[in-house]
Structures are given as C-alpha cells and as structure tokens.
Design a protein around this motif. Structure first.
Motif, PDB file in Angstrom:
ATOM      1  N   VAL A  15       0.859  -1.183   0.000  1.00  4.99           N
ATOM      2  CA  VAL A  15       0.000   0.000   0.000  1.00  4.99           C
ATOM      3  C   VAL A  15       0.896   1.234   0.000  1.00  4.99           C
ATOM      4  O   VAL A  15       1.777   1.380   0.864  1.00  4.99           O
ATOM      5  CB  VAL A  15      -0.929   0.022   1.226  1.00  4.99           C
ATOM      6  CG1 VAL A  15      -1.737   1.314   1.254  1.00  4.99           C
ATOM      7  CG2 VAL A  15      -1.846  -1.197   1.200  1.00  4.99           C
ATOM      8  N   GLU A  16       0.678   2.132  -0.953  1.00  7.19           N
ATOM      9  CA  GLU A  16       1.486   3.343  -1.061  1.00  7.19           C
ATOM     10  C   GLU A  16       0.864   4.477  -0.255  1.00  7.19           C
ATOM     11  O   GLU A  16      -0.360   4.609  -0.181  1.00  7.19           O
ATOM     12  CB  GLU A  16       1.610   3.765  -2.531  1.00  7.19           C
ATOM     13  CG  GLU A  16       2.284   2.727  -3.407  1.00  7.19           C
ATOM     14  CD  GLU A  16       2.440   3.200  -4.842  1.00  7.19           C
ATOM     15  OE1 GLU A  16       2.331   4.424  -5.081  1.00  7.19           O
ATOM     16  OE2 GLU A  16       2.678   2.361  -5.717  1.00  7.19           O
ATOM     17  N   SER A  17       1.715   5.290   0.362  1.00  9.23           N
ATOM     18  CA  SER A  17       1.235   6.448   1.110  1.00  9.23           C
ATOM     19  C   SER A  17       2.289   7.545   1.045  1.00  9.23           C
ATOM     20  O   SER A  17       3.453   7.293   0.732  1.00  9.23           O
ATOM     21  CB  SER A  17       0.943   6.087   2.575  1.00  9.23           C
ATOM     22  OG  SER A  17       2.123   5.647   3.228  1.00  9.23           O
ATOM     23  N   GLU A  18       1.851   8.767   1.330  1.00  6.74           N
ATOM     24  CA  GLU A  18       2.760   9.905   1.418  1.00  6.74           C
ATOM     25  C   GLU A  18       2.628  10.490   2.811  1.00  6.74           C
ATOM     26  O   GLU A  18       1.517  10.707   3.298  1.00  6.74           O
ATOM     27  CB  GLU A  18       2.428  10.950   0.353  1.00  6.74           C
ATOM     28  CG  GLU A  18       3.418  12.098   0.313  1.00  6.74           C
ATOM     29  CD  GLU A  18       3.138  13.071  -0.818  1.00  6.74           C
ATOM     30  OE1 GLU A  18       2.456  14.084  -0.549  1.00  6.74           O
ATOM     31  OE2 GLU A  18       3.583  12.806  -1.957  1.00  6.74           O
ATOM     32  N   ARG A  19       3.753  10.761   3.458  1.00  3.13           N
ATOM     33  CA  ARG A  19       3.708  11.209   4.850  1.00  3.13           C
ATOM     34  C   ARG A  19       4.745  12.293   5.088  1.00  3.13           C
ATOM     35  O   ARG A  19       5.782  12.322   4.434  1.00  3.13           O
ATOM     36  CB  ARG A  19       4.008  10.036   5.809  1.00  3.13           C
ATOM     37  CG  ARG A  19       3.211   8.782   5.535  1.00  3.13           C
ATOM     38  CD  ARG A  19       3.791   7.618   6.305  1.00  3.13           C
ATOM     39  NE  ARG A  19       3.111   6.368   5.995  1.00  3.13           N
ATOM     40  CZ  ARG A  19       2.660   5.531   6.923  1.00  3.13           C
ATOM     41  NH1 ARG A  19       2.791   5.831   8.194  1.00  3.13           N
ATOM     42  NH2 ARG A  19       2.073   4.407   6.572  1.00  3.13           N
ATOM     43  N   GLU A  20       4.460  13.136   6.070  1.00  2.00           N
ATOM     44  CA  GLU A  20       5.465  14.043   6.599  1.00  2.00           C
ATOM     45  C   GLU A  20       5.975  13.424   7.890  1.00  2.00           C
ATOM     46  O   GLU A  20       5.189  13.040   8.759  1.00  2.00           O
ATOM     47  CB  GLU A  20       4.890  15.434   6.869  1.00  2.00           C
ATOM     48  CG  GLU A  20       4.797  16.297   5.632  1.00  2.00           C
ATOM     49  CD  GLU A  20       4.585  17.765   5.963  1.00  2.00           C
ATOM     50  OE1 GLU A  20       4.497  18.113   7.159  1.00  2.00           O
ATOM     51  OE2 GLU A  20       4.510  18.570   5.010  1.00  2.00           O
ATOM     52  N   VAL A  21       7.309  13.332   7.995  1.00  2.00           N
ATOM     53  CA  VAL A  21       7.908  12.688   9.160  1.00  2.00           C
ATOM     54  C   VAL A  21       9.027  13.568   9.717  1.00  2.00           C
ATOM     55  O   VAL A  21       9.659  14.338   8.993  1.00  2.00           O
ATOM     56  CB  VAL A  21       8.456  11.290   8.822  1.00  2.00           C
ATOM     57  CG1 VAL A  21       7.342  10.377   8.323  1.00  2.00           C
ATOM     58  CG2 VAL A  21       9.582  11.372   7.787  1.00  2.00           C
ATOM     59  N   GLU A  22       9.268  13.414  11.015  1.00  2.00           N
ATOM     60  CA  GLU A  22      10.384  14.071  11.680  1.00  2.00           C
ATOM     61  C   GLU A  22      11.425  12.996  12.001  1.00  2.00           C
ATOM     62  O   GLU A  22      11.266  12.227  12.948  1.00  2.00           O
ATOM     63  CB  GLU A  22       9.912  14.760  12.957  1.00  2.00           C
ATOM     64  CG  GLU A  22       8.879  15.856  12.697  1.00  2.00           C
ATOM     65  CD  GLU A  22       8.412  16.540  13.973  1.00  2.00           C
ATOM     66  OE1 GLU A  22       9.166  16.517  14.969  1.00  2.00           O
ATOM     67  OE2 GLU A  22       7.295  17.087  13.976  1.00  2.00           O
TER      68      GLU A  22
END
Length: 248
Positions: free
Chosen positions: A163-170
């Motif tokens: 499953v593909e996703s786009e995320r903002e991560v620290e």
C-alpha cells in the motif's frame, strides 16, 4: 555528489595523498568527472584560501601545504588489518565511499613493509556480510541529511502490503542491522513513532515545515520481529567522546 561535497572531498583526498599529491587526471578518475571540472574545482579551492601546491612536468600534480596535513598515525600492521576488516564491512550506501576514503588515508600513512604485512594478514580474512535490501542512494542521502540536521521530510512509502502512502515525518535515527536499514521518525499522519524500512521509501524531500523537537529521550524501537535495540548496540557518539564531553 554535488559540487560542495566534491570540493570538501577534494581537500580530503589531497590531504590523504600527502606530499606525493595527485594529478588532475587521477582526481578526475576518482571523482568520475572531467579533468576540466577538477581544474575548475581546484581553482575555486585556491581562491577560497586552501593552500594548494602544484608541480610542473610529466609527474606534476597538486598537493596540500604540509601545514594542512596530519602527521603519520603509525598504525601497526595488526591495527591496520583490524581497521581494514572493519571498514570493508561498511557496505551501506551511506558510508561505503567514506569507508574507502578512510582506508586510503591509513594506507597512505603507512611505511611499505608494514603495509605489506597488513595486506598479507588481511588477505587471510573473509567477510560474510549480511544481505539486506539496498535503499536508493539518493533517497538514503536525503534521509541521512535530515536525520543529522533535523529537517522534516515528505516521503513516499510502500508498506509490507504494497500500500502506497505519502507522509510528513520528523526523522530521529538511521538504524542498520542484518535485515536491512530503517528510518525511525515521528509520523505526522499517524501521530506516533514509526519505523520505515529504507528500501521501501520511494522518495524523500525536505519540506519547509519546522520539526517540533524531541518528545522523549529514548532509543528507537524497531518492528516487533526485530525486537528493541539491544543494550550492546554500537553508539558512535560514545566512541567519539561526545556523550561524556571528553575527547578520546
């Protein structure tokens, strides 16, 4: 490698070469660029104040002023063998080039007989390096820069179920183990700590968002199959004396 990194690496390469120096052709082959590009880079370094020396003639080349070089470190053959074995196992895309560069500096500082003895001993060792999926080199470098400098990243990720996703991560840590390498980070989508396998990160780019800072001081927890980071895990900051605030 971008130009800024190459300029820094050029200085390190000339420092490692010592008084023998390097020709423009040797430097061009090492950095996989044209001789003209190397000559422009060397000119830029000279204009920036780096004390370059040049030798004319068929065997001429470029070197650093002796004041910019370190004295020989006088490794024993056994010490050099130990370091060579350790650095040879640094196959991760983040550190492979740096490991080779460090080994070249050691070789350049050793006298001939000691180097020959170290090479003979190292030839008796065979390394079995754990195989893990290799992340994209450019993505890995972007991640590593974000970990070091505290940038927020926008990543594309494909999980175990494809499953593909786009995320903002620290980003918090890069963790390397026998089954691969991982990024631990605070995921703004899930609002929790998450572990991302680096070879499944398909893209990574810096965002203008500001990190919120560390939430709690703890070592990264890996996926359940791998277990927590063991107490014996290598902590480079302690080896460098940063944790205690004293040099080693």
């Amino acid at each position: 490698m971008n130009r800024t990194d190459r300029l820094y690496a050029l200085v390190e390469e000339l420092r490692a070469a010592g008084p023998r120096g390097r020709t423009a052709s040797q430097l061009a082959a090492h950095f996989e660029v044209s001789v003209r590009t190397i000559e422009r880079d060397l000119s830029a370094l000279g204009q920036a104040g780096v004390p370059l020396a040049t030798r004319q003639g068929r065997t001429g080349g470029y070197s650093l002023d002796p004041s910019m070089t370190l004295p020989p470190l006088n490794f024993t053959p056994r010490e050099a063998t130990a370091v060579a074995v350790a650095l040879s196992s640094s196959t991760h895309v983040l550190f492979a080039r740096d490991a080779r560069s460090a080994l070249q500096k050691i070789v350049a500082a050793m006298p001939g007989p000691a180097l020959a003895e170290a090479r003979a001993a190292a030839a008796k060792v065979r390394l079995v390096v754990p195989l893990g999926a290799t992340p994209d080199a450019e993505v890995a470098e972007t991640i590593w820069r974000a970990v070091r400098e505290g940038h927020v990243l926008r990543i594309g990720y494909v999980d175990v179920d494809h499953v593909e996703s786009e995320r903002e991560v620290e980003p918090q840590h890069v963790v390397m183990g026998p089954r691969g390498s991982y990024l631990t980070a605070w995921c703004r989508l899930r609002e929790d700590d998450r572990v991302f396998r680096m070879d499944r990160i398909t893209s990574a780019e810096r965002t203008p968002a500001l990190a919120r800072g560390p939430r709690r001081p703890r070592d990264p927890a890996l996926a359940e199959a791998l277990g927590p980071l063991p107490a014996s895990a290598l902590r480079p900051e302690e080896l460098l004396g940063i944790a205690s605030g004293t040099p080693t």
